[in-house]
Motif scaffolding. Structure first.
Motif, PDB file in Angstrom:
ATOM      1  N   LYS A   1       0.783  -1.500   0.079  1.00 55.28           N
ATOM      2  CA  LYS A   1      -0.076  -0.079  -0.131  1.00 55.28           C
ATOM      3  C   LYS A   1       1.035   1.213  -0.033  1.00 55.28           C
ATOM      4  O   LYS A   1       0.248   2.246  -0.589  1.00 55.28           O
ATOM      5  CB  LYS A   1      -0.869  -0.105   1.175  1.00 55.28           C
ATOM      6  N   ALA A   2       2.160   1.029   0.691  1.00 58.49           N
ATOM      7  CA  ALA A   2       2.993   2.406   0.464  1.00 58.49           C
ATOM      8  C   ALA A   2       3.485   2.588  -0.735  1.00 58.49           C
ATOM      9  O   ALA A   2       3.742   3.882  -1.087  1.00 58.49           O
ATOM     10  CB  ALA A   2       4.166   2.074   1.725  1.00 58.49           C
ATOM     11  N   GLU A   3       3.690   1.743  -1.523  1.00 62.44           N
ATOM     12  CA  GLU A   3       4.326   1.800  -2.934  1.00 62.44           C
ATOM     13  C   GLU A   3       3.415   1.223  -3.922  1.00 62.44           C
ATOM     14  O   GLU A   3       3.601   0.236  -4.532  1.00 62.44           O
ATOM     15  CB  GLU A   3       5.769   1.169  -2.950  1.00 62.44           C
ATOM     16  N   PRO A   4       2.281   1.964  -4.312  1.00 60.51           N
ATOM     17  CA  PRO A   4       1.232   1.482  -5.257  1.00 60.51           C
ATOM     18  C   PRO A   4       1.680   1.478  -6.544  1.00 60.51           C
ATOM     19  O   PRO A   4       0.930   0.741  -7.479  1.00 60.51           O
ATOM     20  CB  PRO A   4       0.135   2.340  -4.883  1.00 60.51           C
ATOM     21  N   ARG A   5       2.380   2.481  -6.698  1.00 61.21           N
ATOM     22  CA  ARG A   5       2.739   2.941  -8.248  1.00 61.21           C
ATOM     23  C   ARG A   5       4.339   2.620  -8.506  1.00 61.21           C
ATOM     24  O   ARG A   5       4.950   3.832  -8.960  1.00 61.21           O
ATOM     25  CB  ARG A   5       2.290   4.251  -8.602  1.00 61.21           C
ATOM     26  N   THR A   6       4.594   1.580  -8.177  1.00 62.93           N
ATOM     27  CA  THR A   6       6.222   1.030  -8.406  1.00 62.93           C
ATOM     28  C   THR A   6       6.585   1.340 -10.014  1.00 62.93           C
ATOM     29  O   THR A   6       7.634   1.778 -10.208  1.00 62.93           O
ATOM     30  CB  THR A   6       6.389  -0.243  -7.868  1.00 62.93           C
ATOM     31  N   VAL A   7       5.969   0.856 -11.044  1.00 64.36           N
ATOM     32  CA  VAL A   7       6.061   0.803 -12.278  1.00 64.36           C
ATOM     33  C   VAL A   7       6.065   2.216 -12.791  1.00 64.36           C
ATOM     34  O   VAL A   7       6.793   2.715 -13.527  1.00 64.36           O
ATOM     35  CB  VAL A   7       5.149  -0.293 -12.974  1.00 64.36           C
ATOM     36  N   PHE A   8       5.018   2.927 -12.389  1.00 62.88           N
ATOM     37  CA  PHE A   8       4.983   4.471 -12.810  1.00 62.88           C
ATOM     38  C   PHE A   8       6.114   5.168 -12.221  1.00 62.88           C
ATOM     39  O   PHE A   8       6.623   5.948 -13.230  1.00 62.88           O
ATOM     40  CB  PHE A   8       3.475   5.106 -12.549  1.00 62.88           C
ATOM     41  N   ASN A   9       6.392   5.182 -11.071  1.00 63.93           N
ATOM     42  CA  ASN A   9       7.500   5.797 -10.521  1.00 63.93           C
ATOM     43  C   ASN A   9       9.052   5.469 -11.224  1.00 63.93           C
ATOM     44  O   ASN A   9       9.858   6.243 -11.302  1.00 63.93           O
ATOM     45  CB  ASN A   9       7.731   5.656  -9.129  1.00 63.93           C
TER      46      ASN A   9
END
Length: 288
Positions: free
Chosen positions: A158-166
């Motif tokens: 939940k803390a890193e929901p957009r790993t690919v986008f980032n």
């Protein structure tokens, strides 16, 4: 030396006053305040928020002054040795400064999303670790190790929901910074070569190198100075939490000097009255 001493001394004194005041405000709070706040949130408020205020109040100002001095010195040296090259390079300074700032942020990881407002709560990974370790005896006695581990893994997702986008965003910004720097360097080399080819009597290759590297090293300092600009919002939130804690009035203040006080003589008289009542009651019982 004067810049380091002046800003270092003032920022350290400010940091000490903020930490002392925040800790004093925490000690003054009633017990119910700590029931509503998690241990992770309290420690984060006392440590991380004060550190953010200290970092943003002293280091950026000192770095900005040093970087502006470096840029001005580089421009002066560049104009003295090869002024036509310095005029063209002057137009590329904003783009080179932006590209260098993005590169420094990517190198130090400041372009990554923090995943929240930075405040540790019970559902955050840090909050789960702190609460689990503080109550490890209860967790072990109830055989809850696997459940706490699953809660920690879920909080990480939940803390890193957009790993690919980032990751894509970080790669794109890093590539953009490299493109800007390379094209700016190409323009400077082309213009410097054109000047050397057409005006060999006015400028030498040594003049070109001194003029170019004077601006180049000054831009590195300018990029390092703009690294902390993205932390402005986080520092404002940290300052807001600190001021809220300092301005909060405790319902039961153990360090307050106001209110009704019992004098020592009143205590002695009250003790004598109580002893007299006890003696009288015991005498009545003996008479009966």
């Amino acid at each position: 030396a004067l810049v380091f001493y002046g800003f270092g001394m003032s920022s350290e004194r400010l940091n000490k006053r903020v930490r002392d005041s925040a800790f004093g405000a925490l000690v003054r709070q009633e017990v119910a305040f700590f029931d509503r706040q998690s241990v992770g949130g309290i420690t984060s408020q006392l440590q991380d928020d004060a550190a953010r205020i200290h970092t943003f109040s002293g280091e950026p100002i000192r770095s900005l002054i040093m970087s502006l001095s470096s840029v001005v010195t580089g421009l002066i040296v560049s104009f003295v040795y090869m002024w036509p090259f310095a005029l063209v390079s002057l137009g590329t300074i904003p783009f080179m400064g932006f590209a260098t700032s993005v590169e420094m942020k990517t190198m130090y990881g400041e372009d990554e999303d923090g995943g929240g407002d930075g405040k540790e709560n019970l559902n955050s990974p840090g909050g789960i670790i702190v609460e689990t370790l503080l109550n490890i005896r209860t967790v072990a006695s109830l055989n809850m190790e696997r459940q706490r581990y699953n809660d920690y893994v879920s909080a990480l997702h939940k803390a890193e929901p957009r790993t690919v986008f980032n990751s894509i965003k970080s790669g794109a910004t890093s590539g953009l910074s490299m493109i800007i720097q390379q094209w700016s360097n190409a323009l400077q080399f082309w213009w410097g070569g054109w000047l050397l080819f057409n005006y060999p009597d006015l400028f030498t290759f040594e003049d070109f190198l001194v003029s170019m590297f004077a601006l180049l090293f000054s831009l590195f300092a300018l990029g390092a100075a703009t690294m902390g600009a993205s932390d402005k919002k986080e520092c404002e939130k940290a300052a807001g939490r600190i001021f809220y804690l300092l301005g909060r009035e405790s319902e039961i203040d153990p360090l307050s000097k106001t209110g009704t006080k019992i004098c020592p003589s009143s205590r002695v008289n009250a003790g004598r009255a109580n002893s007299t009542r006890r003696v009288g009651s015991s005498t009545k019982k003996s008479d009966q």
